[in-house]
Design an enzyme around this catalytic site. Structure first.
Site, mmCIF file in Angstrom:
data_model
loop_
_atom_site.group_PDB
_atom_site.id
_atom_site.type_symbol
_atom_site.label_atom_id
_atom_site.label_comp_id
_atom_site.label_asym_id
_atom_site.label_seq_id
_atom_site.Cartn_x
_atom_site.Cartn_y
_atom_site.Cartn_z
ATOM 1 C CD GLU A 1 11.394 -3.345 -2.159
ATOM 2 O OE1 GLU A 1 11.716 -3.296 -0.944
ATOM 3 O OE2 GLU A 1 10.577 -2.582 -2.685
ATOM 4 C CG LEU A 2 11.374 -9.399 1.396
ATOM 5 C CD1 LEU A 2 11.908 -10.699 1.977
ATOM 6 C CD2 LEU A 2 9.877 -9.508 1.127
ATOM 7 C CD GLU B 1 10.741 -1.613 7.076
ATOM 8 O OE1 GLU B 1 10.099 -2.683 7.161
ATOM 9 O OE2 GLU B 1 11.092 -1.138 5.995
ATOM 10 C CE LYS C 1 -2.741 -9.531 -1.982
ATOM 11 N NZ LYS C 1 -3.274 -8.244 -1.473
ATOM 12 N N PRO C 2 -3.234 -6.248 -5.573
ATOM 13 C CG PRO C 2 -4.828 -4.601 -6.019
ATOM 14 C CD PRO C 2 -4.458 -6.026 -6.336
ATOM 15 C CB ALA C 3 -2.062 -3.233 -0.438
ATOM 16 N N GLY D 1 6.874 -6.236 0.261
ATOM 17 C CA GLY D 1 6.170 -6.165 1.542
ATOM 18 C C GLY D 1 7.089 -6.594 2.665
ATOM 19 C CB SER D 2 6.397 -7.594 6.137
ATOM 20 O OG SER D 2 5.698 -8.812 6.014
ATOM 21 C CD1 TRP E 1 -0.196 -1.503 3.137
ATOM 22 C CD2 TRP E 1 0.555 0.599 3.300
ATOM 23 N NE1 TRP E 1 0.588 -1.427 4.263
ATOM 24 C CE2 TRP E 1 1.052 -0.150 4.395
ATOM 25 C CE3 TRP E 1 0.901 1.947 3.194
ATOM 26 C CZ2 TRP E 1 1.872 0.408 5.380
ATOM 27 C CZ3 TRP E 1 1.727 2.511 4.178
ATOM 28 C CH2 TRP E 1 2.194 1.738 5.245
ATOM 29 C CB CYS F 1 11.221 -0.715 1.889
ATOM 30 S SG CYS F 1 9.622 -1.409 1.669
HETATM 31 C C1 SIN Z 1 9.543 1.007 -1.112
HETATM 32 O O1 SIN Z 1 9.414 1.611 -0.075
HETATM 33 O O2 SIN Z 1 9.409 -0.223 -1.167
HETATM 34 C C2 SIN Z 1 9.854 1.668 -2.421
HETATM 35 C C3 SIN Z 1 10.502 2.952 -2.267
HETATM 36 C C4 SIN Z 1 10.978 3.536 -3.580
HETATM 37 O O3 SIN Z 1 10.798 2.959 -4.654
HETATM 38 O O4 SIN Z 1 11.566 4.607 -3.506
#
Ligand code: SIN
Length: 493
Positions: free
Chosen positions: A264-265, A397, A189-191, A242-243, A165, A298
């Site tokens: 991508e966590l 995080e 599948k979006p959030a 996501g997480s 999200w 992230c």
């Molecule tokens: C993310 O928070 O996963 C992506 C951040 C970004 O692409 O800059």
């Protein structure tokens, strides 16, 4: 099923109250006899839409539709796929204002950031429109006479795309762009917090000429949908942002059919300021790196390490800027910090703050819950100092507008502290000394480094982490390889 937020938009047909299969917006589901998906504005709690609630049956139908589409799409010319992606990107830009409004409504981020995200998201379609034409193979000198060896790249097949999200458009296009460019088809599948951005994006894909089944979209029961996507033999690849916890689960599930997977966590980014740094530059970068998207990225600075000699001046300067950040409804153009996505997110930030204080940290600005009608969702931008190693904020995080500032004495010490985490997504540091810059960049155990920079993202870079921050890379010329299989062909002549 209905859309309740069309009054905010210029183009009323951007949103549809359904999930997407074969370019049809559907509202009937088995599960929606029992429940529906309410999309709410995190800033005001108003209902923005009521959508169908998908589960196994709809996911199976989506996968089968994507397989049929794959049989044709995988045979298209690179130039055709490129043309489609470029058209889609330009429609996104034409509808920038509406897409940004939808994003701010359902996600909460300040409208200026949403407008920026639309362009960022479109840039992945543009980038991979070019990469579609460059999926070169190889000719290898043969190992015997009268033979030729050729290596080809072929699309992996149907891809399951599961997105978060926090960047409701860009995280879809960063995955779909290379998938479509490579000749794959996808089930997205979006959030559940932000399905409206995905719906609007897909309406633009249809306008750009997406054939039926190229991209199907389901949302609702995320556990059931995720389980079907990761275990279905037709799905050949999973791409997830996501997480770390969910990423590990998806990896385990995907192993039953040995799918390719990109993850991508979570991150726990160190942001290091050495005493020789340009202080103003470091403070400005800390502000954006920590507080962009209200701290919900992230790659956010999660732990700010500042060398002893400049510790107090850094704290003072950052405080003077953070105090001025304007918190409010993201639709107000002057807002710089929006709400957190939900109450759980709010509680986590609060827990990190309380834990830091119990462990001896001191608040230097913010730290109070905003009273009035913003209570429980808006967190005052906060800085704490004298944070120690035991604090939760150092280990997890935070995903919110809370900056912990930690003192350090030497380069060796700070590298050791920065790497003392299972995560390794991004890291930042500030110095003017050239040899130190190389030493530290190479010593940090992360996938991405910003030297004297607080924002590192763009379509041209390989985005991704090491350690428990993920597998694979997104963006850059490497991003498309995640959606291609290598085939070696030996021909006797
Ligand atoms: C993310 O928070 O996963 C992506 C951040 C970004 O692409 O800059």
């Amino acid at each position: 099923m209905k859309i309740d937020c069309n009054q905010y938009l210029n183009h009323q047909k951007l949103l549809s109250a359904g999930y997407l299969i074969d370019n049809q917006w559907l509202s009937e589901t088995e599960a929606s006899l029992r429940s529906s998906l309410k999309v709410t504005n995190p800033a005001t709690k108003e209902t923005l839409a009521t959508l169908p609630y998908c589960a196994e049956k709809e996911t199976h139908a989506a996968i089968e539709s994507s397989l049929l589409a794959f049989k044709k799409w995988s045979l298209t010319l690179a130039e055709e796929r490129s043309h489609f992606l470029r058209k889609w990107a330009s429609l996104m830009k034409e509808n920038q204002s509406d897409l940004a409004t939808i994003m701010t409504l359902e996600q909460g981020k300040p409208i200026k950031e949403s407008l920026g995200e639309v362009v960022y998201a479109a840039s992945f379609l543009e980038w991979f429109a070019e990469e579609a034409k460059r999926t070169y193979g190889e000719i290898i000198p043969p190992h015997k006479h009268n033979a030729r060896i050729v290596v080809e790249k072929q699309p992996v097949g149907v891809v399951g795309v599961i997105t978060p999200w926090n960047f409701p458009l860009a995280m879809i296009t960063r995955k779909i762009g290379p998938a479509i460019a490579a000749g794959c088809t996808a089930v997205v599948k979006p959030a559940e917090e932000t399905p409206l951005c995905a719906i609007a994006l897909m309406n633009l894909a249809i306008l750009a000429g997406a054939p039926a089944g190229l991209i199907n979209v389901v949302f609702g029961d995320y556990e059931k949908i995720g389980n079907v996507l990761t275990t279905h033999p037709i799905v050949k690849k999973i791409s997830f942002t996501g997480s770390t916890e969910v990423g590990k689960l998806l990896l385990r599930q995907s192993s039953t059919t040995l799918k390719r997977i990109s993850l991508e966590l979570g991150g726990n980014a160190p942001f290091i300021v050495f005493k020789d740094a340009d202080l103003n530059r470091a403070v400005d970068a800390a502000l954006i790196c920590k507080y962009r998207n209200t701290g919900q990225t992230c790659v956010c600075a999660n732990r700010l390490y500042v060398e002893e000699a400049i510790y107090d001046s850094f704290c003072e300067l950052l405080k003077s800027k953070v105090e001025k950040l304007k918190v409010g409804n993201g639709l107000d153009e002057t807002t710089e910090q929006g709400p957190l996505i939900n109450e759980e997110a709010f509680k986590k930030v609060n827990q990190h703050l309380e834990d830091a204080i119990q462990n001896g940290a001191k608040i230097i600005c913010g730290g109070s819950e905003l009273k009035n009608d913003l209570a429980g969702r808006f967190f005052e931008p906060t800085i704490v100092k004298d944070v120690n190693e035991k604090c939760l904020i150092n280990q997890q995080e935070t995903f919110g507008p809370l900056a912990p500032i930690i003192r350090f004495k030497s380069e060796e010490e700070v590298i050791e502290l920065a790497n003392r985490t299972p995560f390794g997504l991004a890291g930042y540091f500030f110095t003017k000394e050239l040899s130190k810059a190389w030493r530290v960049a190479e010593a940090l155990e992360v996938g991405m480094v910003g030297i004297n920079e607080g924002v590192i993202s763009t379509a041209a870079i390989p985005f991704g982490g090491v350690k428990e921050s993920g597998l694979g890379r997104e963006g850059s010329h490497l991003g498309i390889d995640e959606y291609l299989n290598v085939k070696y062909i030996l021909m006797g002549i």
